[in-house]
Each structure stands twice: as structure tokens, then as C-alpha cells.
Scaffold this motif. Structure first.
Motif, mmCIF file in Angstrom:
data_model
loop_
_atom_site.group_PDB
_atom_site.id
_atom_site.type_symbol
_atom_site.label_atom_id
_atom_site.label_comp_id
_atom_site.label_asym_id
_atom_site.label_seq_id
_atom_site.Cartn_x
_atom_site.Cartn_y
_atom_site.Cartn_z
ATOM 1 N N MET A 107 -6.930 8.567 -1.445
ATOM 2 C CA MET A 107 -5.523 8.450 -1.027
ATOM 3 C C MET A 107 -4.759 9.675 -1.510
ATOM 4 O O MET A 107 -4.984 10.152 -2.622
ATOM 5 C CB MET A 107 -4.956 7.179 -1.678
ATOM 6 C CG MET A 107 -3.474 7.023 -1.597
ATOM 7 S SD MET A 107 -2.907 5.681 -2.665
ATOM 8 C CE MET A 107 -1.178 6.113 -2.794
ATOM 9 N N GLU A 110 1.364 11.480 -0.826
ATOM 10 C CA GLU A 110 2.407 11.171 0.161
ATOM 11 C C GLU A 110 2.165 9.836 0.867
ATOM 12 O O GLU A 110 2.953 9.424 1.731
ATOM 13 C CB GLU A 110 2.527 12.304 1.199
ATOM 14 C CG GLU A 110 1.284 12.589 2.008
ATOM 15 C CD GLU A 110 0.342 13.593 1.354
ATOM 16 O OE1 GLU A 110 0.418 13.779 0.122
ATOM 17 O OE2 GLU A 110 -0.484 14.187 2.077
ATOM 18 N N GLU A 111 1.083 9.146 0.508
ATOM 19 C CA GLU A 111 0.741 7.897 1.204
ATOM 20 C C GLU A 111 1.107 6.634 0.419
ATOM 21 O O GLU A 111 0.716 5.529 0.803
ATOM 22 C CB GLU A 111 -0.759 7.890 1.528
ATOM 23 C CG GLU A 111 -1.138 8.971 2.545
ATOM 24 C CD GLU A 111 -2.632 9.100 2.758
ATOM 25 O OE1 GLU A 111 -3.028 9.449 3.888
ATOM 26 O OE2 GLU A 111 -3.412 8.890 1.807
ATOM 27 N N GLU A 114 2.710 3.787 2.438
ATOM 28 C CA GLU A 114 1.762 3.114 3.338
ATOM 29 C C GLU A 114 0.879 2.133 2.560
ATOM 30 O O GLU A 114 0.619 1.021 3.022
ATOM 31 C CB GLU A 114 0.898 4.186 4.011
ATOM 32 C CG GLU A 114 0.402 3.801 5.384
ATOM 33 C CD GLU A 114 -0.384 4.938 6.029
ATOM 34 O OE1 GLU A 114 -1.290 4.608 6.798
ATOM 35 O OE2 GLU A 114 -0.116 6.116 5.756
ATOM 36 N N PHE A 122 -4.340 -0.502 4.501
ATOM 37 C CA PHE A 122 -4.428 0.905 4.096
ATOM 38 C C PHE A 122 -5.845 1.254 3.639
ATOM 39 O O PHE A 122 -6.372 2.329 3.954
ATOM 40 C CB PHE A 122 -3.422 1.172 2.966
ATOM 41 C CG PHE A 122 -3.455 2.578 2.451
ATOM 42 C CD1 PHE A 122 -2.889 3.609 3.173
ATOM 43 C CD2 PHE A 122 -4.071 2.876 1.244
ATOM 44 C CE1 PHE A 122 -2.936 4.920 2.705
ATOM 45 C CE2 PHE A 122 -4.117 4.174 0.765
ATOM 46 C CZ PHE A 122 -3.549 5.201 1.494
ATOM 47 N N LYS A 126 -7.375 4.140 5.794
ATOM 48 C CA LYS A 126 -7.338 5.469 5.184
ATOM 49 C C LYS A 126 -8.401 5.693 4.102
ATOM 50 O O LYS A 126 -9.036 6.749 4.062
ATOM 51 C CB LYS A 126 -5.938 5.712 4.569
ATOM 52 C CG LYS A 126 -4.817 5.769 5.583
ATOM 53 C CD LYS A 126 -4.919 7.022 6.437
ATOM 54 C CE LYS A 126 -3.931 7.052 7.595
ATOM 55 N NZ LYS A 126 -2.526 7.160 7.170
#
Lengths: 383, 49
Positions: A107, A110-111, A114, A122, A126
């Protein structure tokens, strides 16, 4: 077989007595070893054997009858066929055949929003495609790869767990101590999502996001830690990682709140924790003592007298015996160390004899010394 | 305890809201539906532990 059933019952009773606050007949012995340790002991090719379910099952039986643990000692946590299907980059086989865990990032900073919105979604969208490169493909191919890997996972564990139960009965051992595993929210964020270095930067740059993320992850970690068969004897294993690397004020702010809630919610759901307290938690013993009574804590390092005094009245202690002494000490030195620890930790109960680590490398733990120590404990540590 | 919620996880109560479950077979439908949802969840957790 009837004699073995009786032995299993007697050994189960040692743990039941502990879990129900009574002093058992003697200190129970629970040794932990990775299946690759048993492979080295048996002299089989570790790189090859991890692809072979029948060899894994043979190793489980060999360990059950050899190492004098009251519980079947083998842990089978990493499955090469599954990692191979997925193209794992987070668990890879090293040249010795051991599965290694490189420092990976699932990760990016900036996530956080989310992740906070839906941690499970997530994870699928991701994190998994970054940790498992064969999932980083079209949705249809990803579904096929995931299905194949899950089928392999189920094929392996649907044989491994019943086999452990079968050999435990065959050799008169107690039932397993672990029902399932979960992770402290902060550790989870650090381990496979942000990495050690990533989370260390995040707590300075985005402290509020880290706190929100731990809160968001908590329900998923609680759910992971409860099974229909959870009980004080079949506990939720939680290996603890990051706390010793945090400043105390960061521990209080980022780590402790959601970790405490996790253990409390598990206990309330009938799934008490078995904590593997990795590294040295001396600074945090008073915090550990706040956890629900009867939490089992397997310590790696620390002062046994201080640990007994601070948490040993309320909780079940195990660990603290330096596994590596088995690799370099004489048989007598190893037995003397066991006696020293038992004299400190056994009085009043609340104690399971374990080494401070899971045995992985044969050179770290001479099997003859391990067997001699476990036999000594069972004879010496009678109440 | 907070109930676990996710767009990618269907709890039994979610399933009942989203589907017309035959009343006299609720127990059988649940027993043959929810374990597979839980199995995917368990496997997902294994992948990230």
C-alpha cells in the motif's frame, strides 16, 4: 489405543486446569517448530519436501513421536504450491529451502483513505495484486488464479489439520492450542501493507490517518480471530511485532488502543488470545497486565522474575527459554537453564514450558538437547 | 463488537436482504452458502498474515 486416549485426556487436563485457573499436576510442555526444522532433522531435501504433502504429513508424525512435547509441535504455515500459483513476492523460497519474507510494500501512503473506507475491498483491489504478481492481471484471469490458489490451500490444509489431530491421538498428545490467527491492527498495517520503513515514516507524516486506519482494520482482525471452535484451549494466535521498535508515547498513541480492543473483543467472543510477544516488551508489561485475565503470553526476551511478578498472577506465561542455547550448550547446561526458569516461573501455576522461538534451523537447536530438556521438565516440574 | 462490513463480503443478513430465500429451507440455504463466503475470507487473511 485406549492407553493413548487416556494419555491425551491427561495432557488435555493440564491445559484445561491452567485455563480454568487451577494448578495442574505438572507444568505442560508446548514446543513449537516449523515443518522445515523437522525436515532437516529427518535429513530430507527441504527445497523438494515443501512441494510434497505426503512428506509434510510424515514430518508431522515424526515430530509428534520424537520431541517430547505435550502438544504436536509442528507448524505448517507456508505452502509453496499456493505461493507458486500466486507468484508471491512477499514469501519466497531461499537457497536453503526456507520461506523468506522480504520487506514489501502492499500500500502507498496516498491510499490511506481508500483503505479506511473498506479494508477488505482495498486488500483485494490493491494489496493482493502487489504481493502476488499473478493476481496483477485482468479481472477474469485474477479470478482464475485466486480460485486455483484457494483450491490448493484447501487441498493441503484439509489433509494437514486432520492428520495433526490423528497423530496427536495416536501418540497420546493433547489437542492443539491454536484455533486460528489474527494480527494487531498496527502490526497488520506495518507488516504487509506499508512495510517497516513505510509505517515508521507514516506515524510522523500522517499520524491521524494511521490511527484511523488501525480503527478501520480492527473489525476485520476481530473477525479473522474467531472460529466456531474457538475456546480457552483452542486460542487465537497473535504474533506481536512492532511495539518494541516504537517510542513509548507512539506505542500508547498508535499501537495499544486497537490492540487492546482486539484482545478484549476476542475474549468476549470466547476466543482468548495466545500472544507471541516478540523481542523485548519490558517497557510494556504494565499494559499487558491490563488485558483480559488468562491471556497466554509467550515471551521471547525479558527478565523472567519481572515478567512473573508483573503479569504472571493474572495471565499464563510461556517462552523465555533461549532456544539457541540448545544449539551451543551441553545437555547439562540446557537442563540447568530449564531448572532455573521453572524455579522462577512455575510456582503458583499459570506457566507453560516453551522455548522463546519457533525452531527453524537445526544448528540453532540440537534435537538431542531439546528432547532431554522436555523430558526433564515433565519429570521435574510436578506440583 | 463492530459487525464486519465490506462491499466484497456478504454476511448472511446481507444475503437474505439481497435474495428471496425459500422460507422452509433457510437453514439449508445458509449452511450451503455462508461457509463459502467465510472460506474466501479465511483464505484472504492467510494471504496477508
Amino acid at each position: 489405543m485406549a492407553m493413548m486416549d487416556e494419555q491425551s485426556k491427561e495432557r488435555d487436563q493440564l491445559f484445561i486446569d491452567l485455563d480454568e485457573g487451577r494448578i495442574p499436576k505438572r507444568v505442560p510442555v508446548h514446543t513449537w517448530m516449523d515443518v522445515t526444522y523437522v525436515m532437516q532433522y529427518a535429513g530430507v531435501d527441504v527445497r523438494r519436501a515443501q512441494w510434497d504433502l505426503e512428506t509434510i504429513k510424515e514430518m508431522i508424525e515424526l515430530a509428534a513421536k520424537t520431541f517430547q512435547s505435550d502438544i504436536e509441535p509442528t507448524t505448517v504455515t507456508r505452502l509453496m504450491p499456493v505461493y507458486n500459483i500466486l507468484g508471491a513476492v512477499n514469501f519466497v523460497m531461499g537457497s536453503s529451502g526456507q520461506i523468506q519474507h522480504p520487506n514489501v510494500v502492499g500500500m502507498y501512503p496516498e491510499e490511506y483513505d481508500e483503505l479506511i473506507a473498506d479494508p477488505y475491498k482495498f486488500t483485494h483491489d490493491k494489496v493482493l495484486p502487489r504481493l502476488y504478481k499473478n493476481l496483477d492481471t485482468t479481472p477474469a484471469k485474477r479470478a482464475l488464479v485466486f480460485s486455483k490458489a484457494m483450491k490448493a490451500y484447501n487441498d493441503y490444509y484439509s489433509q494437514i489439520y486432520p492428520h495433526i489431530a490423528m497423530v496427536s491421538k495416536k501418540y497420546g498428545l493433547a489437542s492443539g492450542r491454536v484455533a486460528c490467527q489474527t494480527i494487531a491492527p498496527f502490526d497488520h498495517l506495518a507488516d504487509q501493507y506499508r512495510s517497516f520503513s513505510g509505517i515508521s515514516a507514516d506515524i510522523r507524516r500522517y499520524p491521524e490517518k494511521v490511527i484511523e486506519a488501525c480503527e478501520a482494520i480492527l473489525p476485520m482482525m476481530v473477525k479473522a480471530g474467531i472460529r466456531p471452535w474457538s475456546s480457552p484451549q483452542a486460542r487465537t494466535f497473535i504474533p506481536l511485532h512492532m511495539a518494541p521498535y516504537l517510542r513509548t508515547k507512539d506505542f500508547e498513541k498508535f499501537y495499544w488502543p486497537t490492540f487492546k480492543k482486539l484482545v478484549e473483543q476476542l475474549a468476549a467472543a470466547g476466543a482468548p488470545a495466545l500472544l507471541f510477544v516478540e523481542h523485548d516488551w519490558t517497557r510494556f508489561l504494565d499494559y499487558l497486565n491490563e488485558l483480559p485475565a488468562g491471556t497466554q503470553m509467550m515471551f521471547e526476551y525479558g527478565d523472567p522474575k519481572l515478567i512473573k511478578e508483573k503479569v504472571g498472577k493474572k495471565h499464563i506465561i510461556s517462552g523465555l527459554y533461549p532456544l539457541t542455547l540448545l544449539g551451543k550448550g551441553t545437555k547439562q547446561e540446557c537442563i540447568d537453564k530449564a531448572k532455573e526458569l521453572i524455579d522462577i516461573l512455575a510456582p503458583g501455576g499459570n506457566y507453560i514450558f516453551s522455548f522463546d522461538k519457533v525452531a527453524i534451523f537445526l544448528q540453532d537447536a540440537n534435537p538431542e538437547n531439546m528432547i532431554a530438556v522436555n523430558e526433564f521438565v515433565k519429570e521435574y516440574a510436578k506440583y | 463488537m463492530d459487525e464486519f462490513k465490506s462491499e466484497y463480503y456478504t454476511s448472511w443478513s446481507d444475503y437474505q436482504q439481497q435474495n428471496d430465500v425459500q422460507e422452509d429451507a433457510v437453514d439449508l440455504v445458509e449452511a450451503n452458502t455462508q461457509p463459502y463466503e467465510e472460506a474466501v475470507f479465511e483464505f484472504t487473511m492467510w494471504l496477508i498474515f
